[in-house]
Design an enzyme around this catalytic site. Sequence first.
Site, PDB file in Angstrom:
ATOM      1  N   ARG A  90       0.928  -1.233   0.082  1.00 50.38           N
ATOM      2  CA  ARG A  90       0.039   0.148  -0.302  1.00 50.38           C
ATOM      3  C   ARG A  90       1.001   1.308   0.009  1.00 50.38           C
ATOM      4  O   ARG A  90       2.384   1.189  -0.095  1.00 50.38           O
ATOM      5  CB  ARG A  90      -0.755  -0.050   1.246  1.00 50.38           C
ATOM      6  CG  ARG A  90      -1.666  -1.155   1.574  1.00 50.38           C
ATOM      7  CD  ARG A  90      -2.893  -1.113   2.785  1.00 50.38           C
ATOM      8  NE  ARG A  90      -2.368  -2.406   3.439  1.00 50.38           N
ATOM      9  CZ  ARG A  90      -3.447  -2.748   4.756  1.00 50.38           C
ATOM     10  NH1 ARG A  90      -3.735  -1.307   5.528  1.00 50.38           N
ATOM     11  NH2 ARG A  90      -3.766  -3.537   4.445  1.00 50.38           N
ATOM     12  N   TYR A 142      12.180   3.669  -1.210  1.00 48.76           N
ATOM     13  CA  TYR A 142      12.060   4.902  -1.504  1.00 48.76           C
ATOM     14  C   TYR A 142      12.671   5.987  -1.349  1.00 48.76           C
ATOM     15  O   TYR A 142      13.854   6.686  -1.151  1.00 48.76           O
ATOM     16  CB  TYR A 142      11.044   5.150   0.248  1.00 48.76           C
ATOM     17  CG  TYR A 142       9.900   4.370   0.490  1.00 48.76           C
ATOM     18  CD1 TYR A 142       8.681   4.506  -0.227  1.00 48.76           C
ATOM     19  CD2 TYR A 142      10.203   2.893   0.926  1.00 48.76           C
ATOM     20  CE1 TYR A 142       7.586   3.470  -0.221  1.00 48.76           C
ATOM     21  CE2 TYR A 142       9.319   1.340   0.748  1.00 48.76           C
ATOM     22  CZ  TYR A 142       7.683   2.280   0.578  1.00 48.76           C
ATOM     23  OH  TYR A 142       6.938   1.357   0.450  1.00 48.76           O
ATOM     24  N   ARG A 156       8.715   7.346   6.645  1.00 48.97           N
ATOM     25  CA  ARG A 156       8.184   8.877   7.518  1.00 48.97           C
ATOM     26  C   ARG A 156       8.714   9.303   9.146  1.00 48.97           C
ATOM     27  O   ARG A 156       9.437  10.422   9.108  1.00 48.97           O
ATOM     28  CB  ARG A 156       6.739   9.244   7.489  1.00 48.97           C
ATOM     29  CG  ARG A 156       6.658   9.098   6.364  1.00 48.97           C
ATOM     30  CD  ARG A 156       4.708   9.314   5.843  1.00 48.97           C
ATOM     31  NE  ARG A 156       3.868   9.843   6.568  1.00 48.97           N
ATOM     32  CZ  ARG A 156       3.211   9.830   6.376  1.00 48.97           C
ATOM     33  NH1 ARG A 156       1.934   8.893   5.890  1.00 48.97           N
ATOM     34  NH2 ARG A 156       1.885  10.768   6.842  1.00 48.97           N
ATOM     35  N   ASP A 209      -0.017   5.358   0.944  1.00 49.89           N
ATOM     36  CA  ASP A 209      -0.896   6.552   1.724  1.00 49.89           C
ATOM     37  C   ASP A 209      -1.793   7.348   1.027  1.00 49.89           C
ATOM     38  O   ASP A 209      -0.682   7.694  -0.021  1.00 49.89           O
ATOM     39  CB  ASP A 209      -0.325   7.156   2.778  1.00 49.89           C
ATOM     40  CG  ASP A 209      -0.693   5.873   4.273  1.00 49.89           C
ATOM     41  OD1 ASP A 209      -1.000   4.707   4.669  1.00 49.89           O
ATOM     42  OD2 ASP A 209       0.475   5.470   5.925  1.00 49.89           O
TER      43      ASP A 209
END
Lengths: 247, 247
Positions: free
Chosen positions: B51, B111, B200, B53
């Site tokens: 997933r 990422y 994050r 967000d």
Amino acid sequence: MTHFKLTLAYDGTNFAGYQIQPHQRTVQGVLQKALGKMAKVESIHIDGSGRTDSGVHALGQVVSFDYPGEIPARAMRLAMNSLMPLDIEILDAEIVPADFHARYSAKGKRYLYRVARGRFTDPFKRLYTGHYPYGLDVDRIRTALKDVVGTHDFTSFAASGGVIEDKVRTIYEATVQDDQANNELVFEFYGNGFLYNMVRIIVATLLEIGNGRRDVHDFLRLYEVKDRQQARGTAPASGLYLKEVYY
Amino acid sequence: MTHFKLTLAYDGTNFAGYQIQPHQRTVQGVLQKALGKMAKVESIHIDGSGRTDSGVHALGQVVSFDYPGEIPARAMRLAMNSLMPLDIEILDAEIVPADFHARYSAKGKRYLYRVARGRFTDPFKRLYTGHYPYGLDVDRIRTALKDVVGTHDFTSFAASGGVIEDKVRTIYEATVQDDQANNELVFEFYGNGFLYNMVRIIVATLLEIGNGRRDVHDFLRLYEVKDRQQARGTAPASGLYLKEVYY
């Protein structure tokens, strides 16, 4: 009373243009309301250097207004930035003579137009460029840009409107940068004034020249015919940026 | 029946995340509906690599699915792009063996996280970066990044959830690029897997180290304490990009 000049950047995506309209989110509306909040009044009228349409961006829009009271320029910038939404940034604030007017004092403007190339649209560029998926001969565009520079009757390049006015404008510089790293063409136009949609119609015409759909010197013919129907296209708002206003 | 792997980019701004949800615009929902349209069925189920967000972007998300019928990979890419909204681009389509699964076959992920520096937020970066207005010592961040590389228990860096699971992950690379031309820091993390919100939370912790609010080796302590409350911050979704999935 203090007379101010503000220079600001905005992402035009989520505004219904610069000019205030009832029940719409506009740049002028947001600025006037924030100034009103600072001065504890309903709203403070501002004059902009000119309108930008919905979706059109600004890297250096200029507005002027009378502020009721004394406040240093630096404090004005900080206070306004603290009241701005994330899609407007106040780049500079200056205290200027009372006869300064963002629109009437302007001597010229510079616009930038970004065209994304490539077959498919890049999701991260869709709000910030126009997109042209077909072939382009940049040398043909450079040749045509020489015909854009100078003093011309731009009637063929003005969106139709009811008001009769002088459509002669002078373009001092018209350039294109072939940004191969980003697969973009970046146009810049610096002139003494621009008619409604003029940059977007000029860019659409230049792209048709670059693709070979129009004669490389078609601008010369279009200046003569003075007919908006002949320069058909209008490049999308998303690629256009008001870069600088000159005083 | 043909088994496909698609690689895609998307701007996460206007999606309620990757995963399908009723009455929400999601990446999975848009893809499944487009595939259904191609195959003249209601919808075709797809498996994603994981997933993302709401607001999180992808430069190389991967999905896999069974397509009912024969269609060359190139035609699949073109047909899907013609059905995609402007904020999704299909970068590649491949026909793969039936046992390929976008999630279970993944060996690692990369990422990217963009942090915009400077006192004020740039209107054109608000949807595509996190923003950090305070001072940063990039050398301190580089030192701390060495503590991120390796096999660690990342319990302190996982958003709390009810499911008990192994929180040990291996990070192969953790770098920061000081992009002074754009006034940004660009982080990259390559690892065998990432917990929910892990990138994050790591970025928020690195920024606090860079600002001097935390000890430069605080990661070592945080691995030990296994307490999400100790690594308090979570950098905004807007700066995060799923860059690549490795198989």
